[in-house]
Every structure is written in structure tokens, then in C-alpha cells.
Design a protein around this motif. Structure first.
Motif, PDB file in Angstrom:
ATOM      1  N   ASP A 129       0.833  -1.202   0.000  1.00  0.00           N
ATOM      2  CA  ASP A 129       0.000   0.000   0.000  1.00  0.00           C
ATOM      3  C   ASP A 129       0.870   1.256   0.000  1.00  0.00           C
ATOM      4  O   ASP A 129       0.562   2.228  -0.677  1.00  0.00           O
ATOM      5  CB  ASP A 129      -0.922   0.022   1.219  1.00  0.00           C
ATOM      6  CG  ASP A 129      -2.021  -1.026   1.142  1.00  0.00           C
ATOM      7  OD1 ASP A 129      -2.101  -1.751   0.130  1.00  0.00           O
ATOM      8  OD2 ASP A 129      -2.807  -1.119   2.109  1.00  0.00           O
ATOM      9  N   GLU A 130       1.966   1.232   0.744  1.00  0.00           N
ATOM     10  CA  GLU A 130       2.850   2.388   0.816  1.00  0.00           C
ATOM     11  C   GLU A 130       3.494   2.678  -0.540  1.00  0.00           C
ATOM     12  O   GLU A 130       3.627   3.833  -0.946  1.00  0.00           O
ATOM     13  CB  GLU A 130       3.951   2.168   1.873  1.00  0.00           C
ATOM     14  CG  GLU A 130       3.432   2.122   3.289  1.00  0.00           C
ATOM     15  CD  GLU A 130       2.780   0.768   3.649  1.00  0.00           C
ATOM     16  OE1 GLU A 130       3.190  -0.278   3.084  1.00  0.00           O
ATOM     17  OE2 GLU A 130       1.845   0.772   4.456  1.00  0.00           O
ATOM     18  N   GLN A 131       3.914   1.612  -1.235  1.00  0.00           N
ATOM     19  CA  GLN A 131       4.514   1.794  -2.556  1.00  0.00           C
ATOM     20  C   GLN A 131       3.498   2.377  -3.539  1.00  0.00           C
ATOM     21  O   GLN A 131       3.818   3.268  -4.317  1.00  0.00           O
ATOM     22  CB  GLN A 131       5.055   0.464  -3.088  1.00  0.00           C
ATOM     23  CG  GLN A 131       6.265  -0.040  -2.337  1.00  0.00           C
ATOM     24  CD  GLN A 131       6.622  -1.471  -2.716  1.00  0.00           C
ATOM     25  OE1 GLN A 131       5.748  -2.315  -2.937  1.00  0.00           O
ATOM     26  NE2 GLN A 131       7.916  -1.744  -2.802  1.00  0.00           N
ATOM     27  N   ILE A 132       2.281   1.883  -3.484  1.00  0.00           N
ATOM     28  CA  ILE A 132       1.232   2.381  -4.382  1.00  0.00           C
ATOM     29  C   ILE A 132       0.916   3.841  -4.067  1.00  0.00           C
ATOM     30  O   ILE A 132       0.802   4.665  -4.975  1.00  0.00           O
ATOM     31  CB  ILE A 132      -0.033   1.494  -4.309  1.00  0.00           C
ATOM     32  CG1 ILE A 132       0.284   0.097  -4.856  1.00  0.00           C
ATOM     33  CG2 ILE A 132      -1.185   2.132  -5.081  1.00  0.00           C
ATOM     34  CD1 ILE A 132      -0.833  -0.916  -4.674  1.00  0.00           C
ATOM     35  N   ARG A 133       0.799   4.160  -2.781  1.00  0.00           N
ATOM     36  CA  ARG A 133       0.520   5.555  -2.392  1.00  0.00           C
ATOM     37  C   ARG A 133       1.628   6.499  -2.856  1.00  0.00           C
ATOM     38  O   ARG A 133       1.365   7.634  -3.225  1.00  0.00           O
ATOM     39  CB  ARG A 133       0.337   5.660  -0.889  1.00  0.00           C
ATOM     40  CG  ARG A 133      -1.015   5.211  -0.413  1.00  0.00           C
ATOM     41  CD  ARG A 133      -1.226   5.522   1.068  1.00  0.00           C
ATOM     42  NE  ARG A 133      -2.440   4.906   1.532  1.00  0.00           N
ATOM     43  CZ  ARG A 133      -2.495   3.770   2.236  1.00  0.00           C
ATOM     44  NH1 ARG A 133      -1.394   3.144   2.577  1.00  0.00           N
ATOM     45  NH2 ARG A 133      -3.655   3.271   2.603  1.00  0.00           N
ATOM     46  N   ALA A 134       2.876   6.024  -2.839  1.00  0.00           N
ATOM     47  CA  ALA A 134       4.002   6.864  -3.254  1.00  0.00           C
ATOM     48  C   ALA A 134       3.968   7.171  -4.745  1.00  0.00           C
ATOM     49  O   ALA A 134       4.337   8.265  -5.173  1.00  0.00           O
ATOM     50  CB  ALA A 134       5.327   6.186  -2.884  1.00  0.00           C
ATOM     51  N   VAL A 135       3.503   6.224  -5.543  1.00  0.00           N
ATOM     52  CA  VAL A 135       3.488   6.395  -7.003  1.00  0.00           C
ATOM     53  C   VAL A 135       2.151   6.965  -7.499  1.00  0.00           C
ATOM     54  O   VAL A 135       2.080   7.564  -8.570  1.00  0.00           O
ATOM     55  CB  VAL A 135       3.808   5.050  -7.704  1.00  0.00           C
ATOM     56  CG1 VAL A 135       3.713   5.152  -9.212  1.00  0.00           C
ATOM     57  CG2 VAL A 135       5.196   4.561  -7.301  1.00  0.00           C
ATOM     58  N   ALA A 136       1.104   6.817  -6.720  1.00  0.00           N
ATOM     59  CA  ALA A 136      -0.248   7.224  -7.131  1.00  0.00           C
ATOM     60  C   ALA A 136      -0.343   8.633  -7.716  1.00  0.00           C
ATOM     61  O   ALA A 136      -1.050   8.830  -8.704  1.00  0.00           O
ATOM     62  CB  ALA A 136      -1.226   7.063  -5.973  1.00  0.00           C
ATOM     63  N   PRO A 137       0.369   9.637  -7.168  1.00  0.00           N
ATOM     64  CA  PRO A 137       0.234  10.976  -7.750  1.00  0.00           C
ATOM     65  C   PRO A 137       0.712  11.071  -9.201  1.00  0.00           C
ATOM     66  O   PRO A 137       0.318  11.982  -9.916  1.00  0.00           O
ATOM     67  CB  PRO A 137       1.106  11.851  -6.841  1.00  0.00           C
ATOM     68  CG  PRO A 137       1.137  11.123  -5.540  1.00  0.00           C
ATOM     69  CD  PRO A 137       1.127   9.659  -5.911  1.00  0.00           C
ATOM     70  N   SER A 138       1.518  10.105  -9.646  1.00  0.00           N
ATOM     71  CA  SER A 138       2.023  10.150 -11.030  1.00  0.00           C
ATOM     72  C   SER A 138       1.161   9.346 -11.996  1.00  0.00           C
ATOM     73  O   SER A 138       1.492   9.242 -13.178  1.00  0.00           O
ATOM     74  CB  SER A 138       3.474   9.655 -11.084  1.00  0.00           C
ATOM     75  OG  SER A 138       3.526   8.245 -10.916  1.00  0.00           O
ATOM     76  N   ILE A 139       0.067   8.758 -11.516  1.00  0.00           N
ATOM     77  CA  ILE A 139      -0.822   7.948 -12.361  1.00  0.00           C
ATOM     78  C   ILE A 139      -2.216   8.561 -12.330  1.00  0.00           C
ATOM     79  O   ILE A 139      -2.987   8.330 -11.400  1.00  0.00           O
ATOM     80  CB  ILE A 139      -0.859   6.483 -11.893  1.00  0.00           C
ATOM     81  CG1 ILE A 139       0.548   5.880 -11.901  1.00  0.00           C
ATOM     82  CG2 ILE A 139      -1.799   5.670 -12.774  1.00  0.00           C
ATOM     83  CD1 ILE A 139       0.636   4.478 -11.340  1.00  0.00           C
ATOM     84  N   PRO A 140      -2.544   9.344 -13.346  1.00  0.00           N
ATOM     85  CA  PRO A 140      -3.889   9.932 -13.382  1.00  0.00           C
ATOM     86  C   PRO A 140      -4.985   8.868 -13.547  1.00  0.00           C
ATOM     87  O   PRO A 140      -4.824   7.908 -14.301  1.00  0.00           O
ATOM     88  CB  PRO A 140      -3.853  10.840 -14.615  1.00  0.00           C
ATOM     89  CG  PRO A 140      -2.408  11.060 -14.883  1.00  0.00           C
ATOM     90  CD  PRO A 140      -1.714   9.814 -14.439  1.00  0.00           C
ATOM     91  N   ILE A 141      -6.063   9.053 -12.822  1.00  0.00           N
ATOM     92  CA  ILE A 141      -7.261   8.220 -12.958  1.00  0.00           C
ATOM     93  C   ILE A 141      -8.437   9.164 -13.093  1.00  0.00           C
ATOM     94  O   ILE A 141      -8.584  10.087 -12.300  1.00  0.00           O
ATOM     95  CB  ILE A 141      -7.468   7.298 -11.736  1.00  0.00           C
ATOM     96  CG1 ILE A 141      -6.257   6.388 -11.524  1.00  0.00           C
ATOM     97  CG2 ILE A 141      -8.741   6.475 -11.909  1.00  0.00           C
ATOM     98  CD1 ILE A 141      -6.339   5.519 -10.277  1.00  0.00           C
ATOM     99  N   VAL A 142      -9.266   8.919 -14.100  1.00  0.00           N
ATOM    100  CA  VAL A 142     -10.466   9.746 -14.263  1.00  0.00           C
ATOM    101  C   VAL A 142     -11.707   8.860 -14.154  1.00  0.00           C
ATOM    102  O   VAL A 142     -11.700   7.716 -14.604  1.00  0.00           O
ATOM    103  CB  VAL A 142     -10.487  10.540 -15.595  1.00  0.00           C
ATOM    104  CG1 VAL A 142      -9.380  11.546 -15.649  1.00  0.00           C
ATOM    105  CG2 VAL A 142     -10.430   9.618 -16.789  1.00  0.00           C
ATOM    106  N   GLU A 143     -12.716   9.413 -13.522  1.00  0.00           N
ATOM    107  CA  GLU A 143     -14.008   8.744 -13.446  1.00  0.00           C
ATOM    108  C   GLU A 143     -14.885   9.298 -14.550  1.00  0.00           C
ATOM    109  O   GLU A 143     -14.926  10.509 -14.786  1.00  0.00           O
ATOM    110  CB  GLU A 143     -14.668   8.977 -12.097  1.00  0.00           C
ATOM    111  CG  GLU A 143     -16.004   8.283 -11.975  1.00  0.00           C
ATOM    112  CD  GLU A 143     -16.699   8.517 -10.654  1.00  0.00           C
ATOM    113  OE1 GLU A 143     -17.824   7.993 -10.499  1.00  0.00           O
ATOM    114  OE2 GLU A 143     -16.154   9.216  -9.771  1.00  0.00           O
ATOM    115  N   LEU A 144     -15.580   8.407 -15.230  1.00  0.00           N
ATOM    116  CA  LEU A 144     -16.523   8.813 -16.269  1.00  0.00           C
ATOM    117  C   LEU A 144     -17.874   9.029 -15.606  1.00  0.00           C
ATOM    118  O   LEU A 144     -18.405   8.115 -14.981  1.00  0.00           O
ATOM    119  CB  LEU A 144     -16.616   7.748 -17.360  1.00  0.00           C
ATOM    120  CG  LEU A 144     -15.281   7.306 -17.983  1.00  0.00           C
ATOM    121  CD1 LEU A 144     -15.514   6.220 -19.019  1.00  0.00           C
ATOM    122  CD2 LEU A 144     -14.569   8.491 -18.592  1.00  0.00           C
ATOM    123  N   LEU A 145     -18.410  10.229 -15.713  1.00  0.00           N
ATOM    124  CA  LEU A 145     -19.654  10.570 -15.025  1.00  0.00           C
ATOM    125  C   LEU A 145     -20.867  10.392 -15.918  1.00  0.00           C
ATOM    126  O   LEU A 145     -20.782  10.454 -17.114  1.00  0.00           O
ATOM    127  CB  LEU A 145     -19.590  12.011 -14.530  1.00  0.00           C
ATOM    128  CG  LEU A 145     -18.383  12.328 -13.636  1.00  0.00           C
ATOM    129  CD1 LEU A 145     -18.335  13.817 -13.331  1.00  0.00           C
ATOM    130  CD2 LEU A 145     -18.450  11.526 -12.351  1.00  0.00           C
TER     131      LEU A 145
END
Length: 145
Positions: A129-145
Motif C-alpha cells: 500500500d505504501e509503494q502504491i501511495r508513493a506512485v499514485a500521484p504520477s498515475i492519473p485516474i479519471v471517473e466517467l460521469l
């Protein structure tokens, strides 16, 4: 948000053209979908193939390569067009906050790691979880509304 961008090489671009053509024709390979978005300067529709992930009835698109052109265009436009060319639908988007990405990235890695393994900031399905949290800001995710 960091500005990491793993630019595709010539082979990846050629492969993406084939998969995008299939997705625009309505043929999905392993969850691929056609996404089109207006260019920031030209206003022309630009197409890309993405993996559509549905979680709890909500649709998300992840950009494992980082701050790509389609992500920048989508942010500027506030909407994207999804689906085959003949029946694409325009949908608004909302970018997912970094602190809400953990579960989404875990699911994405479980399903598509085999496809994106060189482009997710060094993450694997076994990442903590810590590794994912560290990299998460560099991986954009968009929700389709």
C-alpha cells in the motif's frame, strides 16, 4: 500531481494504432475501449485506446504512462468521447484524488499488469500500500460521469 510521462516507443505506438482501430470498430481486446478527446490547441478529436475499469458500477480510466497527451486534453475539455466511432457517447470526467487511488490501482494492476508492466511507475500486483501511495500521484485516474 507529478508530471511523469512514459512516452511510447515506435513499436508501442504501432501496436496501439492496431488496438485503437479495433476498439473504434467495436472490438474489445481484454477490456479495451476507444477514447477520443478534443485537442487543447487544434480542437480536433484525438483517439487513444484505454482499459475501461468498472468498480461498484462506476467507470474509470487509468493512465499508467502518467501525464499523457490524452490526460492533458481531457483535463482541459472536461469531457471525453467513449466507444466505437458510430455510437460513441460524450461523458463528463472527474479526476480521482490521490488519496482515493489505492483500491483502484490495486484492481487495475491485478487485471492489466501483464499489459502495462513497464509503465506503472515500477508498481506490480504485489506492491505494498505504501509503494502504491508513493506512485499514485504520477498515475492519473479519471471517473466517467
Amino acid at each position: 500531481m507529478t508530471t511523469r510521462y512514459d512516452e511510447p516507443n515506435r513499436t508501442a505506438r504501432a501496436t496501439n494504432v492496431v488496438f485503437r482501430w479495433l476498439a473504434e470498430a467495436g472490438i474489445s481486446i481484454a477490456g479495451t475501449r476507444a477514447l477520443r478527446v478534443r485537442g487543447r490547441t487544434t480542437g480536433k478529436l484525438r483517439g487513444v485506446v484505454v482499459n475501461l475499469m468498472t468498480v461498484d458500477g462506476r467507470d474509470y480510466v487509468v493512465s499508467p504512462r502518467g501525464n499523457t497527451q490524452w490526460v492533458r486534453n481531457a483535463r482541459a475539455a472536461g469531457e471525453v468521447e467513449m466507444g466505437p466511432r458510430w455510437r460513441g457517447r460524450t461523458v463528463r470526467i472527474s479526476e480521482v484524488a490521490d488519496d482515493a487511488k489505492l483500491d483502484l490501482l490495486k484492481r487495475y494492476l491485478d487485471r492489466w499488469y501483464w499489459e502495462v508492466k513497464g509503465h506503472v511507475g515500477g508498481l506490480t500486483p504485489q506492491s505494498t500500500d505504501e509503494q502504491i501511495r508513493a506512485v499514485a500521484p504520477s498515475i492519473p485516474i479519471v471517473e466517467l460521469l
